[in-house]
Design an enzyme around this catalytic site. Structure first.
Site, PDB file in Angstrom:
ATOM      1  N   ASP A 256     -13.368   4.663  10.347  1.00 23.72           N
ATOM      2  CA  ASP A 256     -13.809   4.579   8.943  1.00 23.72           C
ATOM      3  C   ASP A 256     -14.296   3.155   8.679  1.00 23.72           C
ATOM      4  OD1 ASP A 256     -14.316   5.627   6.452  1.00 23.72           O
ATOM      5  OD2 ASP A 256     -12.232   5.628   5.776  1.00 23.72           O
TER       6      ASP A 256
ATOM      7  N   LYS B  21       0.845  -1.202   0.000  1.00 21.33           N
ATOM      8  CA  LYS B  21       0.000   0.000   0.000  1.00 21.33           C
ATOM      9  C   LYS B  21       0.878   1.249   0.000  1.00 21.33           C
ATOM     10  CE  LYS B  21      -3.674   2.344   2.620  1.00 21.33           C
ATOM     11  NZ  LYS B  21      -4.727   2.202   3.644  1.00 21.33           N
TER      12      LYS B  21
HETATM   13  P1  ADP Z   1      -7.519   3.762   1.411  1.00 22.15           P
HETATM   14  O1  ADP Z   1      -6.916   4.187   2.701  1.00 22.15           O
HETATM   15  O2  ADP Z   1      -6.978   4.543   0.274  1.00 22.15           O
HETATM   16  O3  ADP Z   1      -9.010   3.705   1.462  1.00 22.15           O
HETATM   17  P2  ADP Z   1      -7.469   0.867   1.761  1.00 22.15           P
HETATM   18  O4  ADP Z   1      -6.494   0.360   2.761  1.00 22.15           O
HETATM   19  O5  ADP Z   1      -8.879   0.972   2.218  1.00 22.15           O
HETATM   20  O6  ADP Z   1      -6.971   2.259   1.163  1.00 22.15           O
HETATM   21  O7  ADP Z   1      -7.390  -0.073   0.482  1.00 22.15           O
HETATM   22  C1  ADP Z   1      -8.093   0.222  -0.722  1.00 22.15           C
HETATM   23  C2  ADP Z   1      -8.543  -1.054  -1.396  1.00 22.15           C
HETATM   24  O8  ADP Z   1      -7.432  -1.900  -1.682  1.00 22.15           O
HETATM   25  C3  ADP Z   1      -9.452  -1.903  -0.516  1.00 22.15           C
HETATM   26  O9  ADP Z   1     -10.795  -1.547  -0.664  1.00 22.15           O
HETATM   27  C4  ADP Z   1      -9.182  -3.308  -1.014  1.00 22.15           C
HETATM   28  O10 ADP Z   1      -9.947  -3.589  -2.158  1.00 22.15           O
HETATM   29  C5  ADP Z   1      -7.716  -3.269  -1.422  1.00 22.15           C
HETATM   30  N1  ADP Z   1      -6.861  -3.777  -0.319  1.00 22.15           N
HETATM   31  C6  ADP Z   1      -6.312  -3.040   0.685  1.00 22.15           C
HETATM   32  N2  ADP Z   1      -5.577  -3.803   1.520  1.00 22.15           N
HETATM   33  C7  ADP Z   1      -5.649  -5.070   1.050  1.00 22.15           C
HETATM   34  C8  ADP Z   1      -5.085  -6.335   1.466  1.00 22.15           C
HETATM   35  N3  ADP Z   1      -4.299  -6.442   2.546  1.00 22.15           N
HETATM   36  N4  ADP Z   1      -5.384  -7.419   0.708  1.00 22.15           N
HETATM   37  C9  ADP Z   1      -6.159  -7.318  -0.378  1.00 22.15           C
HETATM   38  N5  ADP Z   1      -6.711  -6.171  -0.824  1.00 22.15           N
HETATM   39  C10 ADP Z   1      -6.468  -5.047  -0.136  1.00 22.15           C
HETATM   40 MG    MG Z   2     -10.208   2.489   2.570  1.00 20.17          MG
END
Ligand code: ADP
Ligand code: MG
Length: 378
Positions: A228, A123
């Protein structure tokens, strides 16, 4: 977009890395880093640095811009990504790159693979490009720190996320296993499944509802609120188990607005279940249902992990006064140097560190002069 351009990772040299690190350090107190300062920090010949920076601009890891007072270089998103990915690759945490799987509000999410070829989740936090544009201008002094704020904000966000994820994972909460962090990049376990927002059918709606509400209360009992908690931040695994993600905004149950945040999280779930599954229950938790049994909030605060960064940020946007002496003791420098160790040798590092200290000292002297000449005019 789509794929990360990582072939660059293989072709860039130690000197390239050194120049990028020098620009990153220079950006702490320069909106644009003049070529001469970059050369000084990197301790490479001016002509040599010039050529390297031109190349880095071509690859869009740096950009050259004209400022009000002088021209100079700044790191691009890709340049900052590169620094973090290079370190993570060097540590053996990531070995190959796959596709982008998500675009969050404030992040890009990729599938990557570790050295054994296991898929993991990367991420990249992206914050603050424009957040602080409108904040009241304090002294001109703070002005040039704002441009670096996206760098700080992204880094703070990643650091908070990693700290909370680790605290929760260690206590057995259903969250991805945190693997590593560098700068604005968090590496974590890849959840096999999809976000709840894409789920239209559930075997047992009531028990999923209960599980999520219990999770909100259990977080509260540990002293934290997700903040959130909604269908976009709850993943449902292929076997139907909910996994909570996205933690940078988590707050303590002692926060001034904690009751509000708690109720908002609960209502998000109630609303979603009503909308999606036509499910409504009389039973839902209230803030009073929390009974503290652990202090994740205190632990995170006490770890000091984010304290220095937050102080930097507040200072940067002019919310707290700068103690000039403190200004010189930048803690990030040490961190960056630690990371650089994996890529450069010890003498090189010592040398670099000395140069940074000198340049910060120069800055300090210049500012002191500026201030005194202003005083004279007044
Ligand atoms: P943001 O803070 O930008 O909202 P998120 O952490 O919510 O970011 O991640 C955005 C998207 O990425 C999630 O909705 C999911 O679909 C995907 N995602 C995030 N973390 C994971 C993970 N550990 N494994 C699989 N998909 C993930
Ligand atoms: Mg998110």
């Amino acid at each position: 977009m789509g794929k990360l351009n990582v072939t660059i990772l293989r072709y860039l040299t130690r000197d390239d890395f050194r120049v990028l690190t020098a620009i990153e350090m220079g950006m702490k107190n320069h909106e644009l880093v003049p070529a001469s300062l970059a050369a000084q920090i990197a301790n490479l010949r001016y002509g040599g640095v010039h050529k390297l920076m031109k190349e880095l601009c071509k690859h869009r890891l740096l950009s050259y811009e004209r400022g009000k007072h002088y021209d100079g270089y700044r790191l691009t998103n890709s340049g900052y990504d590169y620094l973090a990915l290079k370190v993570l690759a060097q540590r053996g945490i990531i070995a190959s790159f796959g596709n982008q799987i998500g675009v969050g509000k404030e992040s890009n999410i990729y599938i990557v693979a570790d050295e054994e070829g296991n898929p993991v989740c990367l991420k990249l936090h992206r914050l603050g490009r424009t957040c602080f544009r409108n904040i009241k201008d304090k002294r001109d002094y703070h002005q040039h720190r704002k441009s670096a704020s996206w760098l700080y904000l992204s880094r703070i966000s990643a650091t908070r996320e990693f700290a909370y994820m680790k605290a929760l994972f260690d206590r057995g909460f259903p969250v991805p296993k945190p693997i590593d962090i560098n700068r604005h990049c968090v590496v974590m376990e890849l959840v096999e499944g999809g976000p709840l927002c894409g789920v239209y059918e559930v075997d047992d709606v009531e028990s999923l509802y209960d599980e999520l509400m219990n999770l909100i209360v259990k977080l509260g009992n540990h002293g934290v609120i997700h903040g959130d908690f909604n269908e976009f931040n709850i993943m449902i695994t292929n076997s139907g188990k909910p996994i909570l993600i996205d933690f940078p905004q988590m707050v303590s149950t002692e926060h001034a607005n904690s009751k509000l945040y708690f109720e908002r999280d609960v209502n998000c779930i109630r609303d979603f279940f009503k909308r999606r599954f036509a499910y409504e229950s009389e039973l839902y938790p209230t803030f009073q249902d929390i009974s503290r049994e652990d202090c994740i909030d205190v632990e995170i605060k006490a770890s000091g992990l984010t304290k220095q960064m937050e102080k930097d940020l507040l200072r940067e946007i002019g919310m707290i006064e700068v103690d000039e002496k403190e200004e010189i003791e930048e803690e990030h420098e040490e961190e960056n140097i630690d990371e650089a160790k994996t890529i450069m040798d010890k003498d090189e590092i010592n040398d670099l560190q000395l140069r940074v200290e000198n340049s910060v000292m120069n800055e300090f002297v210049c500012r002191a002069k500026e201030c005194s000449s202003v005083d004279e005019k007044v």
